[in-house]
Each structure stands twice: as structure tokens, then as C-alpha cells.
Design an enzyme around this catalytic site. Structure first.
Site, PDB file in Angstrom:
ATOM      1  N   ASN A 177       0.876  -1.177   0.000  1.00 47.60           N
ATOM      2  CA  ASN A 177       0.000   0.000   0.000  1.00 47.60           C
ATOM      3  C   ASN A 177       0.913   1.226   0.000  1.00 47.60           C
ATOM      4  O   ASN A 177       1.486   1.570   1.029  1.00 47.60           O
ATOM      5  CB  ASN A 177      -0.889  -0.039   1.255  1.00 47.60           C
ATOM      6  CG  ASN A 177      -1.717   1.232   1.411  1.00 47.60           C
ATOM      7  OD1 ASN A 177      -1.779   2.060   0.505  1.00 47.60           O
ATOM      8  ND2 ASN A 177      -2.358   1.377   2.555  1.00 47.60           N
ATOM      9  N   TRP A 178       1.026   1.851  -1.160  1.00 48.79           N
ATOM     10  CA  TRP A 178       1.943   2.992  -1.285  1.00 48.79           C
ATOM     11  C   TRP A 178       1.359   4.283  -0.724  1.00 48.79           C
ATOM     12  O   TRP A 178       2.040   5.306  -0.677  1.00 48.79           O
ATOM     13  CB  TRP A 178       2.325   3.209  -2.747  1.00 48.79           C
ATOM     14  CG  TRP A 178       3.293   2.208  -3.292  1.00 48.79           C
ATOM     15  CD1 TRP A 178       3.902   1.185  -2.605  1.00 48.79           C
ATOM     16  CD2 TRP A 178       3.787   2.135  -4.641  1.00 48.79           C
ATOM     17  NE1 TRP A 178       4.734   0.488  -3.448  1.00 48.79           N
ATOM     18  CE2 TRP A 178       4.679   1.050  -4.706  1.00 48.79           C
ATOM     19  CE3 TRP A 178       3.545   2.874  -5.802  1.00 48.79           C
ATOM     20  CZ2 TRP A 178       5.348   0.700  -5.886  1.00 48.79           C
ATOM     21  CZ3 TRP A 178       4.202   2.524  -6.975  1.00 48.79           C
ATOM     22  CH2 TRP A 178       5.093   1.452  -7.001  1.00 48.79           C
ATOM     23  N   LYS A 179       0.081   4.260  -0.342  1.00 47.95           N
ATOM     24  CA  LYS A 179      -0.564   5.467   0.196  1.00 47.95           C
ATOM     25  C   LYS A 179      -0.311   6.655  -0.744  1.00 47.95           C
ATOM     26  O   LYS A 179      -0.244   6.466  -1.950  1.00 47.95           O
ATOM     27  CB  LYS A 179      -0.075   5.722   1.621  1.00 47.95           C
ATOM     28  CG  LYS A 179      -0.226   4.463   2.490  1.00 47.95           C
ATOM     29  CD  LYS A 179      -0.049   4.697   3.946  1.00 47.95           C
ATOM     30  CE  LYS A 179      -0.261   3.373   4.680  1.00 47.95           C
ATOM     31  NZ  LYS A 179      -0.230   3.511   6.123  1.00 47.95           N
TER      32      LYS A 179
ATOM     33  N   GLU B  19      -5.867  -4.973  10.393  1.00 39.68           N
ATOM     34  CA  GLU B  19      -4.864  -3.941  10.633  1.00 39.68           C
ATOM     35  C   GLU B  19      -5.198  -3.202  11.929  1.00 39.68           C
ATOM     36  O   GLU B  19      -5.983  -2.237  11.909  1.00 39.68           O
ATOM     37  CB  GLU B  19      -4.837  -2.947   9.473  1.00 39.68           C
ATOM     38  CG  GLU B  19      -4.441  -3.561   8.151  1.00 39.68           C
ATOM     39  CD  GLU B  19      -3.791  -2.535   7.225  1.00 39.68           C
ATOM     40  OE1 GLU B  19      -2.669  -2.784   6.783  1.00 39.68           O
ATOM     41  OE2 GLU B  19      -4.395  -1.490   6.972  1.00 39.68           O
TER      42      GLU B  19
ATOM     43  N   SER C 265       2.945  -2.099  10.491  1.00 44.80           N
ATOM     44  CA  SER C 265       4.388  -2.147  10.765  1.00 44.80           C
ATOM     45  C   SER C 265       5.029  -3.490  10.407  1.00 44.80           C
ATOM     46  O   SER C 265       5.930  -3.959  11.107  1.00 44.80           O
ATOM     47  CB  SER C 265       4.673  -1.785  12.224  1.00 44.80           C
ATOM     48  OG  SER C 265       4.272  -0.437  12.471  1.00 44.80           O
TER      49      SER C 265
ATOM     50  N   HIS D 222      -9.653   1.223   4.427  1.00 46.60           N
ATOM     51  CA  HIS D 222      -8.397   1.405   5.173  1.00 46.60           C
ATOM     52  C   HIS D 222      -8.649   2.340   6.357  1.00 46.60           C
ATOM     53  O   HIS D 222      -9.444   3.281   6.257  1.00 46.60           O
ATOM     54  CB  HIS D 222      -7.317   1.977   4.254  1.00 46.60           C
ATOM     55  CG  HIS D 222      -5.977   1.971   4.905  1.00 46.60           C
ATOM     56  ND1 HIS D 222      -5.579   2.957   5.769  1.00 46.60           N
ATOM     57  CD2 HIS D 222      -4.963   1.069   4.859  1.00 46.60           C
ATOM     58  CE1 HIS D 222      -4.358   2.662   6.221  1.00 46.60           C
ATOM     59  NE2 HIS D 222      -3.973   1.520   5.687  1.00 46.60           N
TER      60      HIS D 222
ATOM     61  N   GLY E  84       2.072   2.283  10.978  1.00 43.63           N
ATOM     62  CA  GLY E  84       3.053   3.364  10.891  1.00 43.63           C
ATOM     63  C   GLY E  84       3.692   3.727  12.226  1.00 43.63           C
ATOM     64  O   GLY E  84       4.337   4.767  12.348  1.00 43.63           O
TER      65      GLY E  84
ATOM     66  N   GLU F  82      -7.052   4.743   7.503  1.00 41.27           N
ATOM     67  CA  GLU F  82      -6.834   6.178   7.221  1.00 41.27           C
ATOM     68  C   GLU F  82      -8.063   6.777   6.549  1.00 41.27           C
ATOM     69  O   GLU F  82      -8.420   7.932   6.791  1.00 41.27           O
ATOM     70  CB  GLU F  82      -5.557   6.349   6.381  1.00 41.27           C
ATOM     71  CG  GLU F  82      -4.321   6.140   7.254  1.00 41.27           C
ATOM     72  CD  GLU F  82      -3.100   5.629   6.523  1.00 41.27           C
ATOM     73  OE1 GLU F  82      -3.062   5.662   5.278  1.00 41.27           O
ATOM     74  OE2 GLU F  82      -2.176   5.182   7.225  1.00 41.27           O
TER      75      GLU F  82
ATOM     76  N   GLY G 297       4.631   1.519   4.962  1.00 37.31           N
ATOM     77  CA  GLY G 297       5.942   2.152   4.928  1.00 37.31           C
ATOM     78  C   GLY G 297       7.057   1.303   4.343  1.00 37.31           C
ATOM     79  O   GLY G 297       7.841   1.771   3.504  1.00 37.31           O
TER      80      GLY G 297
HETATM   81  P1  PGA Z   1       2.461   0.354   7.786  1.00 35.45           P
HETATM   82  O1  PGA Z   1       1.042   0.552   7.096  1.00 35.45           O
HETATM   83  O2  PGA Z   1       3.054  -0.922   7.217  1.00 35.45           O
HETATM   84  O3  PGA Z   1       3.259   1.568   7.402  1.00 35.45           O
HETATM   85  O4  PGA Z   1       2.230   0.229   9.258  1.00 35.45           O
HETATM   86  C1  PGA Z   1       0.182  -0.526   6.854  1.00 35.45           C
HETATM   87  C2  PGA Z   1      -1.082  -0.021   6.212  1.00 35.45           C
HETATM   88  O5  PGA Z   1      -1.508   1.111   6.511  1.00 35.45           O
HETATM   89  O6  PGA Z   1      -1.701  -0.720   5.386  1.00 35.45           O
END
Ligand code: PGA
Length: 249
Positions: free
Chosen positions: A9-11, A167, A213, A95, A173, A97, A235
Site C-alpha cells: 500500500n503505497w498510500k 490492521e 508495521s 483502510h 506506521g 486512514e 511504509g
Molecule cells: P504500515 O502501514 O506498514 O506503514 O504500518 C500498513 C497499512 O496502513 O496498510
């Protein structure tokens, strides 16, 4: 035996030239990798570049969000059919976010999921509790509610392509990961909800990824859990070498 899926997931990172350079570096690192499925989820504007660069590989591309509508006057939205038409195989839905920063509700997740399945995408539905919910002992209730609403009015047959990502929001993150036991507990709650909604057979084949993470250093311990069917990586997926190490855990 469920084949594991490792999804990036490159966000909101990378331009099309960045994406092109990433894939040029990444492909040679995973060329002979057959054990797991791999998917890259870039921003909408990078999808054509990514699909083109992955053309002769076994790696899929996915969106990070999708509209619940088919088409119409919905400024800023992108439909499931449009994602399919540019070569996406997958889409991330719900997600944390999007839920926390953009007000996405369980009901919106359900509508997006139905539309994505109809369009022939493989949806990756994200669920997970925030820290206060875990500390209050509410993790199971939260997962039951999120899955219960997301899976509403979808038949077992329709649900076959579904993927779920557990998640825990406090692990995204932050450098904190759920212990393999916490993840295994959450995954069995999700699988039970899937069995209730779609029947035992679909629940048995449902892939449940872990996200939060995931790093090259902890990927092997997480992926060795039989209940964990892959990873959704934020990340640590932004660097091709780091993501390749996770893929080859
Ligand atoms: P992260 O993000 O690996 O940076 O914790 C995971 C995600 O949001 O899908």
C-alpha cells in the site's frame, strides 16, 4: 492450503516516474518468486504506469479506494469499473486512514465492497481496532461489527474473491506490531464472521492478511502463523529492496 498474498500500500507516495523506477528495481528481485501472490497498490494516477511496467510479470495492481457508485456526477470519485478498465485486479477498501481521516463508515465499506465484487475486482477489506478499543477489551466487538456490516447482503458465491486485512490501527506506521498470538486471535474472529455471512466453505478459503508495521525483520515470524495468509505493507513497501525482502520472508 491458502496461498499467501503480500500487498504493498503505497498510500500518497510516488509519482509515475518514481513508480516506474521502483518496478525496474523490484522485478529482478522477485522474478523467480512463485510461493506468494504479490500486488502493488499505488495512487490512482500511477496505476497505468504500474500496470504497464508489470505487464510481463505475475504481479497484480490495485487501487487504494473506490466509489460505491457505477458512474455519475461524483466529483473526485473513481469507479470499480474504471479500475478494472485500466488493469487493476485488486482494490483496498475501508483502510483505517480512510475511516479515521475521511469519515468512511462501515456502511460505505459495504457499498464499496458490493460494487467492487460486481465489477470483478478482488477487494481487500481492512478492519481493525484503535488503541482505546483494545485497551477497553473491545477488539472482538469492533471486528464483529466492522465485518458484520461490511459483509451484509453479499452471498457466499459473490464473496469468493474477497480478501480481508486485519490492521490494528495502533500498529499502523508506529513500529508496533501485534504479536502473532494477537493477530491469530483477531483472524479467528474475522473467519467466524465470514463463516456466519458466507458459509464454512468460503470462510475456509478466505485469505486474511495482517497489516501494521510489517518489516523485513518481523515478516518471517508473522508469516509463519498458519492463521496469517499474507501481509498488507505500508511504509516498508516504499523501497523495492525492503519490500522484496518481505515478499521473500
Ligand atoms: P504500515 O502501514 O506498514 O506503514 O504500518 C500498513 C497499512 O496502513 O496498510
Amino acid at each position: 492450503m491458502r496461498k499467501k498474498l503480500i500487498a504493498a500500500n503505497w498510500k500518497m507516495y510516488k509519482t509515475p516516474p518514481d513508480a516506474h523506477a521502483y518496478i525496474a528495481a523490484f522485478l529482478p528481485l522477485v522474478r523467480d518468486h512463485q510461493r506468494d501472490d504479490i500486488v502493488l497498490c499505488p495512487t490512482f494516477v500511477c496505476i497505468p504506469t504500474v500496470v504497464e511496467a508489470l505487464r510481463d510479470s505475475r504481479i497484480g495492481a490495485g487501487g487504494q479506494d473506490v466509489s460505491w457508485e457505477k458512474e455519475g456526477p461524483y466529483t473526485g470519485e473513481v469507479s470499480a469499473h474504471m479500475l478494472r478498465s485500466v488493469g487493476c485486479s485488486h482494490v483496498i477498501i475501508g483502510h483505517s486512514e480512510r475511516r479515521q481521516l475521511f469519515g468512511e463508515t462501515d456502511d460505505a465499506v459495504n457499498r464499496k465492497l458490493k460494487m467492487s465484487l460486481k465489477a470483478g475486482l478482488q477487494p481487500i477489506v481492512c478492519v481493525g481496532e484503535v488503541l482505546e478499543e483494545r485497551e477497553a477489551g473491545l477488539t472482538e466487538d469492533v471486528l464483529r461489527r466492522q465485518c458484520g456490516i461490511a459483509f451484509r447482503d453479499i452471498s457466499g458465491l459473490e464473496a469468493a474473491p474477497l480478501i480481508v486485512a486485519y490492521e490494528p490501527v495502533w500498529a499502523i506506521g508506529t513500529g508496533k506490531t501485534a504479536t502473532p498470538e494477537m493477530a491469530a486471535d483477531a483472524h479467528s474472529v474475522i473467519r467466524a464472521e465470514a463463516a456466519r455471512a458466507f458459509g464454512d466453505q468460503v470462510a475456509e478459503t478466505l485469505r486474511i492478511l495482517y497489516g501494521g508495521s510489517v518489516k523485513p525483520e518481523n515478516a518471517a515470524a508473522l508469516m509463519s502463523q498458519p492463521e496469517i495468509d499474507g501481509a498488507l505493507v505500508g511504509g516498508a513497501s516504499l523501497d523495492p529492496h525492503s519490500f522484496a525482502r518481505i515478499v521473500k520472508y
